[in-house]
Design a protein around this motif. Structure first.
Motif, PDB file in Angstrom:
ATOM      1  N   VAL A  29      -3.273  37.924  75.194  1.00  0.00           N
ATOM      2  CA  VAL A  29      -1.974  38.487  74.816  1.00  0.00           C
ATOM      3  C   VAL A  29      -1.443  37.817  73.558  1.00  0.00           C
ATOM      4  CG1 VAL A  29       0.445  38.718  75.516  1.00  0.00           C
ATOM      5  CG2 VAL A  29      -1.391  39.188  77.156  1.00  0.00           C
ATOM      6  N   LYS A  30      -1.534  36.492  73.501  1.00  0.00           N
ATOM      7  CA  LYS A  30      -1.059  35.759  72.323  1.00  0.00           C
ATOM      8  C   LYS A  30      -1.820  36.171  71.071  1.00  0.00           C
ATOM      9  CE  LYS A  30       0.476  31.598  74.797  1.00  0.00           C
ATOM     10  NZ  LYS A  30       0.208  30.154  75.026  1.00  0.00           N
ATOM     11  N   ALA A  31      -3.117  36.411  71.227  1.00  0.00           N
ATOM     12  CA  ALA A  31      -3.929  36.809  70.078  1.00  0.00           C
ATOM     13  C   ALA A  31      -3.488  38.167  69.545  1.00  0.00           C
ATOM     14  CB  ALA A  31      -5.409  36.835  70.461  1.00  0.00           C
ATOM     15  N   THR A  97      -4.369  31.146  56.222  1.00  0.00           N
ATOM     16  CA  THR A  97      -4.496  32.288  57.132  1.00  0.00           C
ATOM     17  C   THR A  97      -5.716  32.220  58.050  1.00  0.00           C
ATOM     18  OG1 THR A  97      -5.696  33.537  55.433  1.00  0.00           O
ATOM     19  CG2 THR A  97      -3.306  33.842  55.546  1.00  0.00           C
ATOM     20  N   ARG A  98      -6.511  31.181  57.948  1.00  0.00           N
ATOM     21  CA  ARG A  98      -7.772  31.185  58.682  1.00  0.00           C
ATOM     22  C   ARG A  98      -7.599  30.990  60.191  1.00  0.00           C
ATOM     23  NH1 ARG A  98     -10.591  25.413  56.990  1.00  0.00           N
ATOM     24  NH2 ARG A  98      -9.427  24.092  58.439  1.00  0.00           N
ATOM     25  N   ARG A  99      -6.394  30.744  60.654  1.00  0.00           N
ATOM     26  CA  ARG A  99      -6.152  30.629  62.088  1.00  0.00           C
ATOM     27  C   ARG A  99      -5.666  31.944  62.701  1.00  0.00           C
ATOM     28  NH1 ARG A  99      -6.406  25.624  64.052  1.00  0.00           N
ATOM     29  NH2 ARG A  99      -5.155  26.187  65.878  1.00  0.00           N
ATOM     30  N   ARG A 100      -5.661  33.013  61.915  1.00  0.00           N
ATOM     31  CA  ARG A 100      -5.299  34.315  62.452  1.00  0.00           C
ATOM     32  C   ARG A 100      -6.396  34.805  63.391  1.00  0.00           C
ATOM     33  NH1 ARG A 100      -2.690  37.035  56.941  1.00  0.00           N
ATOM     34  NH2 ARG A 100      -0.709  35.897  57.073  1.00  0.00           N
ATOM     35  N   PRO A 101      -6.053  35.679  64.345  1.00  0.00           N
ATOM     36  CA  PRO A 101      -6.994  36.042  65.413  1.00  0.00           C
ATOM     37  C   PRO A 101      -8.348  36.569  64.950  1.00  0.00           C
ATOM     38  CG  PRO A 101      -4.791  36.759  65.972  1.00  0.00           C
ATOM     39  CD  PRO A 101      -4.708  36.258  64.562  1.00  0.00           C
ATOM     40  N   GLN A 106     -11.028  35.834  67.757  1.00  0.00           N
ATOM     41  CA  GLN A 106     -10.339  35.935  69.041  1.00  0.00           C
ATOM     42  C   GLN A 106     -10.173  37.380  69.492  1.00  0.00           C
ATOM     43  OE1 GLN A 106      -6.711  33.694  68.286  1.00  0.00           O
ATOM     44  NE2 GLN A 106      -7.510  32.006  69.509  1.00  0.00           N
ATOM     45  N   VAL A 107     -10.210  38.310  68.524  1.00  0.00           N
ATOM     46  CA  VAL A 107     -10.087  39.736  68.815  1.00  0.00           C
ATOM     47  C   VAL A 107     -11.196  40.460  68.059  1.00  0.00           C
ATOM     48  CG1 VAL A 107      -8.634  41.791  68.592  1.00  0.00           C
ATOM     49  CG2 VAL A 107      -7.578  39.572  69.095  1.00  0.00           C
ATOM     50  N   PRO A 108     -11.980  41.317  68.720  1.00  0.00           N
ATOM     51  CA  PRO A 108     -12.993  42.098  68.002  1.00  0.00           C
ATOM     52  C   PRO A 108     -12.335  42.993  66.955  1.00  0.00           C
ATOM     53  CG  PRO A 108     -13.376  42.174  70.369  1.00  0.00           C
ATOM     54  CD  PRO A 108     -12.015  41.561  70.168  1.00  0.00           C
ATOM     55  N   PHE A 115      -5.841  48.918  68.228  1.00  0.00           N
ATOM     56  CA  PHE A 115      -4.521  48.397  68.580  1.00  0.00           C
ATOM     57  C   PHE A 115      -3.496  48.794  67.520  1.00  0.00           C
ATOM     58  CE2 PHE A 115      -1.601  44.604  68.326  1.00  0.00           C
ATOM     59  CZ  PHE A 115      -0.922  44.837  69.510  1.00  0.00           C
ATOM     60  N   GLY A 116      -3.841  48.620  66.242  1.00  0.00           N
ATOM     61  CA  GLY A 116      -2.926  48.962  65.160  1.00  0.00           C
ATOM     62  C   GLY A 116      -2.611  50.444  65.119  1.00  0.00           C
ATOM     63  N   VAL A 117      -3.611  51.277  65.323  1.00  0.00           N
ATOM     64  CA  VAL A 117      -3.400  52.723  65.301  1.00  0.00           C
ATOM     65  C   VAL A 117      -2.514  53.155  66.469  1.00  0.00           C
ATOM     66  CG1 VAL A 117      -4.533  54.969  65.552  1.00  0.00           C
ATOM     67  CG2 VAL A 117      -5.534  53.221  64.064  1.00  0.00           C
ATOM     68  N   ILE A 118      -2.771  52.608  67.659  1.00  0.00           N
ATOM     69  CA  ILE A 118      -1.961  52.959  68.836  1.00  0.00           C
ATOM     70  C   ILE A 118      -0.501  52.571  68.620  1.00  0.00           C
ATOM     71  CG2 ILE A 118      -1.531  52.394  71.262  1.00  0.00           C
ATOM     72  CD1 ILE A 118      -4.562  52.212  71.640  1.00  0.00           C
ATOM     73  N   LEU A 119      -0.257  51.381  68.088  1.00  0.00           N
ATOM     74  CA  LEU A 119       1.121  50.967  67.817  1.00  0.00           C
ATOM     75  C   LEU A 119       1.786  51.913  66.819  1.00  0.00           C
ATOM     76  CD1 LEU A 119       1.013  47.055  67.519  1.00  0.00           C
ATOM     77  CD2 LEU A 119       1.795  48.448  69.440  1.00  0.00           C
ATOM     78  N   GLY A 120       1.026  52.341  65.809  1.00  0.00           N
ATOM     79  CA  GLY A 120       1.578  53.250  64.812  1.00  0.00           C
ATOM     80  C   GLY A 120       1.958  54.592  65.407  1.00  0.00           C
ATOM     81  N   VAL A 121       1.113  55.133  66.263  1.00  0.00           N
ATOM     82  CA  VAL A 121       1.405  56.418  66.911  1.00  0.00           C
ATOM     83  C   VAL A 121       2.620  56.287  67.825  1.00  0.00           C
ATOM     84  CG1 VAL A 121       0.542  58.126  68.551  1.00  0.00           C
ATOM     85  CG2 VAL A 121      -0.978  57.231  66.761  1.00  0.00           C
TER      86      VAL A 121
END
Length: 317
Positions: A29-31, A97-101, A106-108, A115-121
Motif C-alpha cells: 500500500v505504501k509503495a 529519486t532513486r528511492r521511488r517505488p 517495489q511495484v512492477p 494503477f495510473g490509468v484506473i485513477l485517471g478514469v
C-alpha cells in the motif's frame, strides 16, 4: 550531498536486496501511495481550495469542495503514477529519486501503468458525476498534458521543459473555479498566470542543487545546460512576472485591501531572496555555496501564503 560520480547513483547490492521487495500488505500500500507523490498533491490542493472560496465569494458548497478535492487528488495521483512509469529509468539514475517505488522494484511497471490509468478514469468520472463535466474535462486535460506533453516529449528534449510543462500544475485553479461556478472567468486566469510564472524559478533552484543528478540522467534542465548566472537572471525575470501578475487579482476580482497588501509583502520578500541569490552569483560563489534551496523553500511558502490570502480575503468581501 550533490552527486559527482554517475556510478554513485546506483544502490549497492546489499541495499537493493534489502529494499526492493515489499514484505507485507502495508508495504505494498505504501509503495502504491508513493507512486502518487503525495507531497506534490499537497501543493496542488493548496491552490485549488482557495480559488473555490474566491469563486463562491465565501465558503464554497461543502459537497462540491469535498468532491473536487477528492477526485482532484485522484487525478493528480494518476498523472504522478504515470510519470513514475515513464521516468523509471531517470528515477533510478538520480540520488534524489532513486528511492521511488519503480526505481526500487517495489511495484512492477505494468502494475504502475494500470494503477495510473484506473485513477485517471475514476477521477474524471467522479468529477463529472459529482461536480460538473467542465471541471472533469479540465482535470483530464491537465493529466494528459502532464503525461503526454511534459513527461513524454518536453522533459528529455528541451531546457524549457518546466516552463511549458508547468501548465499542468496551473490547472487546479481553473478546476477549482469551474467546480463552483460551472464556468471560467478572468480571476482564475490571473491565478493560473501566477502559478505559471512561479513554476520555473521554483523548479530551477531545486535543479541547481541537484544539477549533477539531472546531468547523470541526461535531463536538459536549464541549470544543466546554462550558466548559473543565466539561470538566476531568468529566475529573477519570472519572479517579477509572478509578483506583478499576483497584483492583477486585486482589480480583476475586486478583492479587499488585504489581498494586495499581503501579495505585495510576500512578493517583496520573494524578490529580496532572488536578488540575494543574484548577489552571491555576482560575488563569484558557485555550486552549493549559492544556497539555491533558500529560494526554493521560500517560494513554497510564498505560494501557500498567497493563496491563503485569497481564501481569507474572499471571506471579507
Amino acid at each position: 550531498m550533490v552527486l559527482t560520480d554517475k556510478q554513485s547513483t546506483a544502490p549497492s547490492a546489499t541495499e537493493a536486496t534489502a529494499i526492493t521487495v515489499p514484505r507485507s500488505f502495508g508495504d505494498v500500500v505504501k509503495a502504491y501511495v508513493a507512486l502518487t507523490k503525495p507531497r506534490i498533491i499537497e501543493l496542488l490542493l493548496i491552490t485549488t481550495l482557495p480559488v473555490m472560496f474566491l469563486a463562491a465569494k465565501g465558503l464554497p458548497p461543502l459537497w462540491i469542495a469535498v468532491c473536487t478535492l477528492v477526485f482532484g487528488t485522484l487525478s493528480a495521483g494518476s498523472a504522478n503514477a504515470l510519470n513514475c512509469y515513464i521516468d523509471r529509468d531517470i528515477d533510478a539514475a538520480m540520488r534524489r529519486t532513486r528511492r521511488r517505488p519503480l526505481a526500487r522494484d517495489q511495484v512492477p511497471p505494468a502494475n504502475a501503468l494500470i494503477f495510473g490509468v484506473i485513477l485517471g478514469v475514476l477521477s474524471t468520472l467522479g468529477l463529472g458525476l459529482t461536480v460538473n463535466w467542465l471541471a472533469a474535462g479540465l482535470s483530464l486535460a491537465a493529466n494528459l498534458f502532464y503525461v503526454l506533453v511534459y513527461s513524454m516529449i518536453l522533459k528529455r528534449r528541451t531546457s524549457q521543459n518546466v516552463v511549458w510543462g508547468g501548465i499542468a500544475g496551473c490547472m487546479p485553479v481553473l478546476i477549482g473555479w469551474a467546480g463552483v461556478t460551472g464556468s471560467l472567468d478572468w480571476a482564475p486566469v490571473v491565478l493560473f498566470g501566477v502559478v505559471f510564472f512561479w513554476t520555473p524559478p521554483h523548479t530551477w533552484t531545486l535543479a541547481m542543487r541537484y544539477k549533477e543528478d539531472y546531468a547523470a540522467a541526461k535531463v536538459p534542465m536549464l541549470p544543466v545546460v546554462a550558466t548559473e548566472r543565466r539561470v538566476v537572471l531568468e529566475s529573477l525575470a519570472y519572479t517579477w512576472a509572478t509578483v506583478l501578475c499576483s497584483l492583477l487579482l486585486w482589480p480583476i476580482a475586486g478583492t479587499t485591501l488585504l489581498y494586495p497588501v499581503v501579495a505585495a509583502v510576500l512578493g517583496g520578500a520573494c524578490l529580496w531572496e532572488v536578488y540575494r541569490l543574484l548577489g552571491r552569483v555576482n560575488a563569484g560563489k558557485t555550486g552549493v555555496d549559492l544556497r539555491p534551496m533558500r529560494f526554493f523553500h521560500w517560494s513554497n511558502a510564498y505560494l501557500a501564503l498567497l493563496f491563503l490570502a485569497v481564501a481569507v480575503d474572499s471571506m471579507l468581501v
